[in-house]
Design a protein around this motif. Sequence first.
Motif, PDB file in Angstrom:
ATOM      1  N   GLY A   1       0.789  -1.229   0.000  1.00 57.03           N
ATOM      2  CA  GLY A   1       0.000   0.000   0.000  1.00 57.03           C
ATOM      3  C   GLY A   1       0.818   1.275   0.000  1.00 57.03           C
ATOM      4  O   GLY A   1       0.276   2.360   0.235  1.00 57.03           O
ATOM      5  N   THR A   2       2.109   1.170  -0.266  1.00 56.25           N
ATOM      6  CA  THR A   2       2.956   2.356  -0.212  1.00 56.25           C
ATOM      7  C   THR A   2       2.560   3.384  -1.269  1.00 56.25           C
ATOM      8  O   THR A   2       2.186   3.021  -2.391  1.00 56.25           O
ATOM      9  CB  THR A   2       4.441   1.982  -0.399  1.00 56.25           C
ATOM     10  N   PRO A   3       2.640   4.679  -0.940  1.00 55.22           N
ATOM     11  CA  PRO A   3       2.374   5.711  -1.949  1.00 55.22           C
ATOM     12  C   PRO A   3       3.533   5.915  -2.919  1.00 55.22           C
ATOM     13  O   PRO A   3       3.408   6.689  -3.873  1.00 55.22           O
ATOM     14  CB  PRO A   3       2.144   6.966  -1.101  1.00 55.22           C
ATOM     15  N   LEU A   4       4.643   5.239  -2.705  1.00 53.78           N
ATOM     16  CA  LEU A   4       5.790   5.391  -3.597  1.00 53.78           C
ATOM     17  C   LEU A   4       5.483   4.808  -4.978  1.00 53.78           C
ATOM     18  O   LEU A   4       4.831   3.767  -5.091  1.00 53.78           O
ATOM     19  CB  LEU A   4       7.014   4.677  -3.017  1.00 53.78           C
ATOM     20  N   PRO A   5       5.973   5.449  -6.043  1.00 54.86           N
ATOM     21  CA  PRO A   5       5.784   4.890  -7.389  1.00 54.86           C
ATOM     22  C   PRO A   5       6.642   3.646  -7.578  1.00 54.86           C
ATOM     23  O   PRO A   5       7.606   3.415  -6.839  1.00 54.86           O
ATOM     24  CB  PRO A   5       6.246   6.024  -8.304  1.00 54.86           C
ATOM     25  N   ALA A   6       6.302   2.866  -8.580  1.00 53.59           N
ATOM     26  CA  ALA A   6       7.052   1.637  -8.839  1.00 53.59           C
ATOM     27  C   ALA A   6       8.491   1.936  -9.243  1.00 53.59           C
ATOM     28  O   ALA A   6       9.415   1.203  -8.878  1.00 53.59           O
ATOM     29  CB  ALA A   6       6.357   0.817  -9.922  1.00 53.59           C
ATOM     30  N   GLU A   7       8.697   3.006 -10.002  1.00 51.46           N
ATOM     31  CA  GLU A   7      10.020   3.351 -10.507  1.00 51.46           C
ATOM     32  C   GLU A   7      10.309   4.826 -10.246  1.00 51.46           C
ATOM     33  O   GLU A   7       9.376   5.641 -10.165  1.00 51.46           O
ATOM     34  CB  GLU A   7      10.109   3.084 -12.017  1.00 51.46           C
ATOM     35  N   PRO A   8      11.575   5.185 -10.141  1.00 51.70           N
ATOM     36  CA  PRO A   8      11.922   6.605 -10.019  1.00 51.70           C
ATOM     37  C   PRO A   8      11.658   7.331 -11.329  1.00 51.70           C
ATOM     38  O   PRO A   8      11.434   6.698 -12.369  1.00 51.70           O
ATOM     39  CB  PRO A   8      13.418   6.563  -9.685  1.00 51.70           C
ATOM     40  N   ASP A   9      11.701   8.646 -11.287  1.00 53.30           N
ATOM     41  CA  ASP A   9      11.411   9.453 -12.472  1.00 53.30           C
ATOM     42  C   ASP A   9      12.701   9.678 -13.264  1.00 53.30           C
ATOM     43  O   ASP A   9      13.338  10.729 -13.172  1.00 53.30           O
ATOM     44  CB  ASP A   9      10.793  10.788 -12.053  1.00 53.30           C
ATOM     45  N   HIS A  10      13.062   8.685 -14.065  1.00 49.12           N
ATOM     46  CA  HIS A  10      14.301   8.760 -14.842  1.00 49.12           C
ATOM     47  C   HIS A  10      14.303   9.966 -15.773  1.00 49.12           C
ATOM     48  O   HIS A  10      15.350  10.601 -15.968  1.00 49.12           O
ATOM     49  CB  HIS A  10      14.483   7.481 -15.667  1.00 49.12           C
ATOM     50  N   ALA A  11      13.169  10.276 -16.362  1.00 46.77           N
ATOM     51  CA  ALA A  11      13.117  11.356 -17.352  1.00 46.77           C
ATOM     52  C   ALA A  11      13.494  12.693 -16.728  1.00 46.77           C
ATOM     53  O   ALA A  11      14.263  13.470 -17.315  1.00 46.77           O
ATOM     54  CB  ALA A  11      11.725  11.426 -17.970  1.00 46.77           C
ATOM     55  N   ARG A  12      12.963  12.994 -15.552  1.00 48.61           N
ATOM     56  CA  ARG A  12      13.288  14.264 -14.891  1.00 48.61           C
ATOM     57  C   ARG A  12      14.762  14.341 -14.536  1.00 48.61           C
ATOM     58  O   ARG A  12      15.403  15.382 -14.708  1.00 48.61           O
ATOM     59  CB  ARG A  12      12.445  14.437 -13.626  1.00 48.61           C
ATOM     60  N   VAL A  13      15.306  13.249 -14.038  1.00 46.81           N
ATOM     61  CA  VAL A  13      16.712  13.247 -13.638  1.00 46.81           C
ATOM     62  C   VAL A  13      17.615  13.360 -14.863  1.00 46.81           C
ATOM     63  O   VAL A  13      18.611  14.094 -14.855  1.00 46.81           O
ATOM     64  CB  VAL A  13      17.042  11.975 -12.829  1.00 46.81           C
ATOM     65  N   THR A  14      17.271  12.657 -15.931  1.00 47.37           N
ATOM     66  CA  THR A  14      18.054  12.732 -17.163  1.00 47.37           C
ATOM     67  C   THR A  14      18.046  14.146 -17.728  1.00 47.37           C
ATOM     68  O   THR A  14      19.081  14.667 -18.164  1.00 47.37           O
ATOM     69  CB  THR A  14      17.503  11.749 -18.209  1.00 47.37           C
ATOM     70  N   ASP A  15      16.888  14.777 -17.726  1.00 48.06           N
ATOM     71  CA  ASP A  15      16.782  16.151 -18.218  1.00 48.06           C
ATOM     72  C   ASP A  15      17.651  17.091 -17.391  1.00 48.06           C
ATOM     73  O   ASP A  15      18.360  17.952 -17.937  1.00 48.06           O
ATOM     74  CB  ASP A  15      15.324  16.603 -18.166  1.00 48.06           C
ATOM     75  N   PHE A  16      17.619  16.929 -16.079  1.00 52.47           N
ATOM     76  CA  PHE A  16      18.443  17.749 -15.189  1.00 52.47           C
ATOM     77  C   PHE A  16      19.922  17.562 -15.487  1.00 52.47           C
ATOM     78  O   PHE A  16      20.677  18.538 -15.610  1.00 52.47           O
ATOM     79  CB  PHE A  16      18.133  17.384 -13.737  1.00 52.47           C
TER      80      PHE A  16
END
Length: 247
Positions: free
Chosen positions: A201-216
């Motif tokens: 039941g965790t509110p965490l997403p299944a995967e991190p947001d690779h797209a945001r980090v890559t863009d940064f």
Amino acid sequence: MQPEDLVRDHTIYACVMGSRAFGLATEDSDTDRRGVFLAPTPLFWGFEKPPTHVEGPGEEQFSWELERFCELALRANPNILECLHSPLVERLDDTGRELLALRGAFLSRRAYDSFTRYALAQRRKIDADVRAHGAPRWKHAMHLLRLLTCARDLLRTGELTIDVGDRRAGFLAVKRGEVSWAEVESRMVRLAEETERALPGTPLPAEPDHARVTDFLFRTRRTSALQTHADHQVVQGVVRGGRVGQR
């Protein structure tokens, strides 16, 4: 450029970690410093690349190059994620502020596996001490309890908080050996079970947001290249994807 120059001149984020960041410091606690540096982009264009990490130059100081730091954070490395959430920030520039603004992008359900693996490795060391000496190293037992508590709360809330707050007295009692090993072991088992139950039941997403980090990372590397060689026509042309010197 020497490794210590990268830390001295190109650090974007530096913080205090360890017992001081966890709210568990005592008079004899060391001051563990961690940081992130941004190696100038042109250093990657030769055969000899800049280091992925640097130990020092100060005592108890360790720094990662930004790309390596992000890579580990995307894997939910516990030490890296906790570094991003230290309440004791010592150095921060605009790029560092953007990195901290991305903290949520690194959090995912991967943390369950990474924190669990790390906790199991620490538990094996503690069990070896118990077999050899009849008792654990109490400081290590305290920190494992803290890690397990942190992991459980992260899975439950979706937020990572590393300062133990009003739980400080209980943790320090373990460090002083005032709590029996049987009780400490029971707490460890209970925390591990609570963490496992929190996962579905965790509110965490299944995967991190690779797209945001890559863009940064891309924007940061590009800006570094342009700043380092602001007057160099060829470098600017390559970075901007243009055609330089062709008629």
